[in-house]
Scaffold this motif. Structure first.
Motif, PDB file in Angstrom:
ATOM      1  N   ALA A  77       0.691  -1.216  -0.001  1.00 17.42           N
ATOM      2  CA  ALA A  77      -0.035   0.068  -0.011  1.00 17.42           C
ATOM      3  C   ALA A  77       0.859   1.225  -0.026  1.00 17.42           C
ATOM      4  O   ALA A  77       0.596   2.250  -0.072  1.00 17.42           O
ATOM      5  CB  ALA A  77      -0.896   0.076   1.260  1.00 17.42           C
TER       6      ALA A  77
ATOM      7  N   GLN B 258       3.146   2.440  -2.258  1.00 18.99           N
ATOM      8  CA  GLN B 258       3.117   3.097  -3.571  1.00 18.99           C
ATOM      9  C   GLN B 258       2.470   2.239  -4.580  1.00 18.99           C
ATOM     10  O   GLN B 258       1.699   1.233  -4.297  1.00 18.99           O
ATOM     11  CB  GLN B 258       4.397   3.089  -3.921  1.00 18.99           C
ATOM     12  CG  GLN B 258       5.225   1.639  -4.330  1.00 18.99           C
ATOM     13  CD  GLN B 258       6.644   1.704  -4.764  1.00 18.99           C
ATOM     14  OE1 GLN B 258       7.526   2.269  -4.439  1.00 18.99           O
ATOM     15  NE2 GLN B 258       6.900   0.824  -5.811  1.00 18.99           N
TER      16      GLN B 258
ATOM     17  N   GLY C 223       3.170  -2.858   3.873  1.00 18.18           N
ATOM     18  CA  GLY C 223       4.360  -2.871   3.238  1.00 18.18           C
ATOM     19  C   GLY C 223       5.389  -2.823   3.996  1.00 18.18           C
ATOM     20  O   GLY C 223       5.293  -3.576   5.016  1.00 18.18           O
TER      21      GLY C 223
ATOM     22  N   ASN D 212       8.070  -0.492   3.474  1.00 12.97           N
ATOM     23  CA  ASN D 212       8.790   0.660   3.955  1.00 12.97           C
ATOM     24  C   ASN D 212       7.782   1.537   4.992  1.00 12.97           C
ATOM     25  O   ASN D 212       6.581   2.197   4.355  1.00 12.97           O
ATOM     26  CB  ASN D 212       9.047   1.608   2.501  1.00 12.97           C
ATOM     27  CG  ASN D 212       9.905   2.849   2.791  1.00 12.97           C
ATOM     28  OD1 ASN D 212       9.371   3.644   3.685  1.00 12.97           O
ATOM     29  ND2 ASN D 212      10.937   3.264   1.721  1.00 12.97           N
TER      30      ASN D 212
ATOM     31  N   ASP E 223       7.859  -7.971   6.024  1.00 12.69           N
ATOM     32  CA  ASP E 223       8.586  -8.268   4.964  1.00 12.69           C
ATOM     33  C   ASP E 223       8.332  -9.667   4.363  1.00 12.69           C
ATOM     34  O   ASP E 223       8.548 -10.411   5.369  1.00 12.69           O
ATOM     35  CB  ASP E 223      10.323  -8.091   5.180  1.00 12.69           C
ATOM     36  CG  ASP E 223      10.958  -8.347   3.739  1.00 12.69           C
ATOM     37  OD1 ASP E 223      10.476  -8.890   3.027  1.00 12.69           O
ATOM     38  OD2 ASP E 223      12.175  -7.796   3.669  1.00 12.69           O
TER      39      ASP E 223
ATOM     40  N   VAL F 212       9.555 -11.508   2.294  1.00 14.67           N
ATOM     41  CA  VAL F 212      10.744 -12.536   2.206  1.00 14.67           C
ATOM     42  C   VAL F 212      11.252 -13.071   3.303  1.00 14.67           C
ATOM     43  O   VAL F 212      11.753 -14.044   3.257  1.00 14.67           O
ATOM     44  CB  VAL F 212      11.816 -11.595   1.337  1.00 14.67           C
ATOM     45  CG1 VAL F 212      13.170 -12.486   1.262  1.00 14.67           C
ATOM     46  CG2 VAL F 212      11.515 -11.190   0.000  1.00 14.67           C
TER      47      VAL F 212
ATOM     48  N   THR G 258       4.098  -6.844  -4.593  1.00 12.86           N
ATOM     49  CA  THR G 258       4.838  -7.634  -5.742  1.00 12.86           C
ATOM     50  C   THR G 258       6.351  -7.274  -5.752  1.00 12.86           C
ATOM     51  O   THR G 258       7.041  -6.398  -5.341  1.00 12.86           O
ATOM     52  CB  THR G 258       4.154  -7.137  -7.296  1.00 12.86           C
ATOM     53  OG1 THR G 258       4.657  -7.978  -8.199  1.00 12.86           O
ATOM     54  CG2 THR G 258       4.888  -5.586  -7.468  1.00 12.86           C
TER      55      THR G 258
ATOM     56  N   SER H 154      -2.556  -9.558 -10.845  1.00 12.29           N
ATOM     57  CA  SER H 154      -1.877 -10.441 -11.685  1.00 12.29           C
ATOM     58  C   SER H 154      -1.375  -9.485 -12.693  1.00 12.29           C
ATOM     59  O   SER H 154      -1.002  -8.434 -12.736  1.00 12.29           O
ATOM     60  CB  SER H 154      -2.534 -11.717 -12.387  1.00 12.29           C
ATOM     61  OG  SER H 154      -1.517 -12.463 -13.080  1.00 12.29           O
TER      62      SER H 154
ATOM     63  N   GLY I   6      -3.073  -4.232 -16.594  1.00 10.10           N
ATOM     64  CA  GLY I   6      -2.903  -3.633 -17.652  1.00 10.10           C
ATOM     65  C   GLY I   6      -1.822  -2.566 -17.480  1.00 10.10           C
ATOM     66  O   GLY I   6      -1.366  -2.186 -16.297  1.00 10.10           O
TER      67      GLY I   6
ATOM     68  N   VAL J  38       0.146   0.508 -16.763  1.00 12.11           N
ATOM     69  CA  VAL J  38      -0.403   1.773 -15.694  1.00 12.11           C
ATOM     70  C   VAL J  38       0.878   2.391 -15.358  1.00 12.11           C
ATOM     71  O   VAL J  38       1.785   1.877 -15.185  1.00 12.11           O
ATOM     72  CB  VAL J  38      -1.461   1.453 -14.681  1.00 12.11           C
ATOM     73  CG1 VAL J  38      -0.565   0.434 -13.773  1.00 12.11           C
ATOM     74  CG2 VAL J  38      -1.968   2.625 -13.813  1.00 12.11           C
TER      75      VAL J  38
ATOM     76  N   SER K 138       6.682   0.333 -10.877  1.00  9.68           N
ATOM     77  CA  SER K 138       7.120  -1.058 -11.484  1.00  9.68           C
ATOM     78  C   SER K 138       7.240  -0.925 -12.970  1.00  9.68           C
ATOM     79  O   SER K 138       8.037  -1.717 -13.624  1.00  9.68           O
ATOM     80  CB  SER K 138       6.337  -2.261 -11.048  1.00  9.68           C
ATOM     81  OG  SER K 138       5.142  -2.062 -11.160  1.00  9.68           O
TER      82      SER K 138
HETATM   83  N1  LIG Z   1       2.451  -1.041 -12.950  1.00 12.77           N
HETATM   84  C1  LIG Z   1       1.846  -2.053 -13.991  1.00 12.77           C
HETATM   85  O1  LIG Z   1       1.737  -1.428 -15.338  1.00 12.77           O
HETATM   86  C2  LIG Z   1       1.100  -3.093 -13.580  1.00 12.77           C
HETATM   87  C3  LIG Z   1       0.596  -3.617 -14.955  1.00 12.77           C
HETATM   88  C4  LIG Z   1       0.217  -5.189 -14.646  1.00 12.77           C
HETATM   89  C5  LIG Z   1       0.050  -5.609 -13.478  1.00 12.77           C
HETATM   90  N2  LIG Z   1       0.563  -5.011 -12.287  1.00 12.77           N
HETATM   91  C6  LIG Z   1       0.622  -5.821 -11.115  1.00 12.77           C
HETATM   92  O2  LIG Z   1       0.009  -4.807 -10.109  1.00 12.77           O
HETATM   93  C7  LIG Z   1       0.664  -5.134  -8.919  1.00 12.77           C
HETATM   94  C8  LIG Z   1       1.025  -3.635  -8.586  1.00 12.77           C
HETATM   95  O3  LIG Z   1       1.974  -3.240  -8.998  1.00 12.77           O
HETATM   96  P1  LIG Z   1       2.687  -1.836  -9.061  1.00 12.77           P
HETATM   97  O4  LIG Z   1       3.148  -1.167 -10.128  1.00 12.77           O
HETATM   98  O5  LIG Z   1       1.835  -0.819  -8.042  1.00 12.77           O
HETATM   99  O6  LIG Z   1       4.167  -2.323  -8.024  1.00 12.77           O
HETATM  100  P2  LIG Z   1       5.028  -1.392  -7.133  1.00 12.77           P
HETATM  101  O7  LIG Z   1       4.847  -0.022  -7.327  1.00 12.77           O
HETATM  102  O8  LIG Z   1       6.499  -1.999  -7.516  1.00 12.77           O
HETATM  103  O9  LIG Z   1       4.905  -1.618  -5.741  1.00 12.77           O
HETATM  104  C9  LIG Z   1       4.993  -2.858  -5.084  1.00 12.77           C
HETATM  105  C10 LIG Z   1       4.711  -2.895  -3.656  1.00 12.77           C
HETATM  106  O10 LIG Z   1       5.104  -4.174  -3.210  1.00 12.77           O
HETATM  107  C11 LIG Z   1       5.807  -3.952  -1.814  1.00 12.77           C
HETATM  108  N3  LIG Z   1       6.526  -4.979  -1.724  1.00 12.77           N
HETATM  109  C12 LIG Z   1       7.738  -5.468  -2.614  1.00 12.77           C
HETATM  110  N4  LIG Z   1       8.406  -6.297  -1.952  1.00 12.77           N
HETATM  111  C13 LIG Z   1       7.849  -6.691  -0.834  1.00 12.77           C
HETATM  112  C14 LIG Z   1       8.273  -7.453   0.361  1.00 12.77           C
HETATM  113  N5  LIG Z   1       9.263  -8.258   0.194  1.00 12.77           N
HETATM  114  N6  LIG Z   1       7.516  -7.583   1.306  1.00 12.77           N
HETATM  115  C15 LIG Z   1       6.538  -6.881   1.401  1.00 12.77           C
HETATM  116  N7  LIG Z   1       5.950  -5.913   0.650  1.00 12.77           N
HETATM  117  C16 LIG Z   1       6.717  -5.844  -0.655  1.00 12.77           C
HETATM  118  C17 LIG Z   1       6.295  -2.867  -1.970  1.00 12.77           C
HETATM  119  O11 LIG Z   1       6.502  -2.244  -0.642  1.00 12.77           O
HETATM  120  P3  LIG Z   1       7.552  -1.206  -0.212  1.00 12.77           P
HETATM  121  O12 LIG Z   1       7.563  -0.137  -1.082  1.00 12.77           O
HETATM  122  O13 LIG Z   1       7.149  -0.807   1.031  1.00 12.77           O
HETATM  123  O14 LIG Z   1       8.929  -1.897  -0.258  1.00 12.77           O
HETATM  124  C18 LIG Z   1       5.307  -1.837  -2.842  1.00 12.77           C
HETATM  125  O15 LIG Z   1       4.418  -1.040  -1.883  1.00 12.77           O
HETATM  126  C19 LIG Z   1       1.738  -6.117  -9.085  1.00 12.77           C
HETATM  127  O16 LIG Z   1       1.073  -7.427  -8.698  1.00 12.77           O
HETATM  128  C20 LIG Z   1       1.871  -5.943 -10.576  1.00 12.77           C
HETATM  129  O17 LIG Z   1       2.291  -7.116 -11.182  1.00 12.77           O
HETATM  130  C21 LIG Z   1       1.259  -3.784 -12.432  1.00 12.77           C
END
Ligand SMILES: NC(=O)c1ccc[n+]([C@@H]2O[C@H](COP(=O)([O-])OP(=O)(O)OC[C@H]3O[C@@H](n4cnc5c(N)ncnc54)[C@H](OP(=O)(O)O)[C@@H]3O)[C@@H](O)[C@H]2O)c1
Length: 263
Positions: A29, A31, A52, A54, A79, A81, A110, A160, A206, A208, A212
Motif C-alpha cells: 500500500a 506505492q 508494506g 517501508n 517483509d 521475504v 509484488t 496479476s 494492464g 499503468v 514498477s
Molecule cells: N504497474 C503496472 O503497469 C502493472 C501492470 C500489470 C500488473 N501490475 C501488477 O499490479 C501489482 C502492483 O504493481 P505496482 O506497479 O503498483 O507495484 P510497485 O509500485 O512496484 O509496488 C510494489 C509494492 O510491493 C511491496 N513489496 C515489494 N517487496 C515486498 C516484500 N518483500 N514484502 C512486502 N512488500 C513488498 C512494496 O512495498 P515497499 O515499497 O514498502 O517496499 C510496494 O508497495 C503487481 O502485482 C503487478 O504485477 C502492474
C-alpha cells in the motif's frame, strides 16, 4: 491455465459509502496500485490496513487518508521475504484484536527484477519472486481465513500481470509466479462451502503509470499510460458488494472498460 476474455462495458459509479464499516487489508500500500487502491477504499468508507515494508511510505499513505477525512487506517509492516508462519498468524491475530473484523484483502505487493533470460535467474531470484508474488499472499490469506469467513461479504483480490497469461521471453520468475495466482484463486473459490460468502478475484490491471512499470518498460513515457487513480474504480467494483452475484473470477482493466476473463 489460459482464461478467455469477455468484455464488460463499465460505467461503474460507486456510491460514496460503498465500503462503509468494512475493514480491508491492502498489501503493497506504500506505492503504486496498492496505494491508489488503499486511498480509494478509504475514500469510500473502509477502514484500511496499510501493509508494506517501508514504514515512511505507509505513514505518507496514512496521512493522505487522514486528509481525506476517511476512517482512521492502520499500519502493519511485514517483509514477505523474511516472514514466518508464526508472524503471519500474529499478523492475522493483530487484525482481529485491533479491527475486530476483515472484509477483504487486496494483494498488490509484488517483487519484480529487471527483465532477463531464465538462464540468469538463480535460486535466490526464484525464492524472492515466489515469496512475494505467490506463497506469502497464499499463506497470509489462509491465516486471515477465519476472519474473512466471519465477514458477511468478503473478497480477496490478487493483482496479476498480462505476461502471466501471455508469457514471453525474459519475463521468467515474475510471470511464472504471477501465473499461479489464477490456479490458486480457482482452487480457493472451488473450496468455498455452501452458505459461505467469500469470493476470489484475479485482476490484470494492464499497463499503468507506476514505479514498477518504469522498471519493466524504462523507455516508455508515463504520460501515455492510464494513471494509477484511473484504475481505482475497477478495484472498488471488485472489492465492493456490487460484484457479489458475479461468478467470474478473472478480470482485467483494459484500460477504461473492465473486462471479464472466463476460465
Ligand atoms: N504497474 C503496472 O503497469 C502493472 C501492470 C500489470 C500488473 N501490475 C501488477 O499490479 C501489482 C502492483 O504493481 P505496482 O506497479 O503498483 O507495484 P510497485 O509500485 O512496484 O509496488 C510494489 C509494492 O510491493 C511491496 N513489496 C515489494 N517487496 C515486498 C516484500 N518483500 N514484502 C512486502 N512488500 C513488498 C512494496 O512495498 P515497499 O515499497 O514498502 O517496499 C510496494 O508497495 C503487481 O502485482 C503487478 O504485477 C502492474
Amino acid at each position: 491455465m489460459t482464461p478467455n476474455f469477455t468484455t464488460l462495458p463499465c460505467n461503474y459509479a460507486p456510491r460514496a459509502d460503498l465500503l462503509k464499516d468494512r475493514v480491508i487489508l491492502v498489501t503493497g500500500a506504500g506505492q503504486g496500485l496498492g496505494h491508489a487502491a488503499a486511498l480509494a477504499f478509504a475514500a469510500h468508507g473502509a477502514t484500511v490496513i496499510l501493509h508494506g515494508r517501508n514504514v515512511a511510505k505507509l505513514e505518507a499513505a496514512y496521512d493522505a487518508i487522514e486528509e481525506l477525512g476517511a476512517p482512521q487506517p492502520a499500519i502493519m509492516p511485514l517483509d514477505f521475504v523474511k516472514t514466518t508462519q508464526a508472524e503471519l498468524d500474529g499478523f492475522a491475530q493483530s487484525i482481529r484484536s485491533t479491527c475486530k473484523r476483515l472484509d477483504g484483502i487486496f494483494h498488490a505487493a509484488t517483487h519484480f527484477t529487471p527483465l532477463m533470460p531464465l538462464a540468469l535467474q538463480d535460486l535466490d531470484t526464484w525464492r524472492k519472486h515466489a515469496d512475494v508474488n505467490l506463497t506469502v499472499p497464499a499463506a497470509l490469506t489462509k491465516a486471515c481465513m477465519p476472519l474473512l469467513k466471519q465477514a458477511p461479504d468478503a473478497t480477496v483480490v490478487f493483482l496479476s500481470e498480462t505476461h502471466a497469461i501471455s508469457p514471453n521471453a525474459y519475463w521468467g520468475a515474475f510471470a511464472t509466479t504471477k501465473s499461479a495466482l489464477a490456479t490458486l484463486a480457482t482452487i480457493w473459490q472451488a473450496e468455498v462451502l455452501e452458505g459461505e460468502s467469500l469470493r476470489f478475484r484475479v485482476c490484470l490491471p494492464g499497463p499503468v503509470a507506476s514505479p514498477s512499470r518504469s522498471k519493466s518498460h524504462p523507455g516508455e513515457l508515463a504520460g501515455t499510460l492510464p494513471s494509477l487513480a484511473s484504475l481505482a474504480t475497477h478495484f472498488l467494483y471488485l472489492m465492493g458488494p456490487d460484484n457479489r452475484g458475479d461468478t467470474d473470477i478473472f478480470y482485467r482493466c483494459d484500460p477504461a472498460p473492465l473486462t471479464r476473463l472466463h476460465k
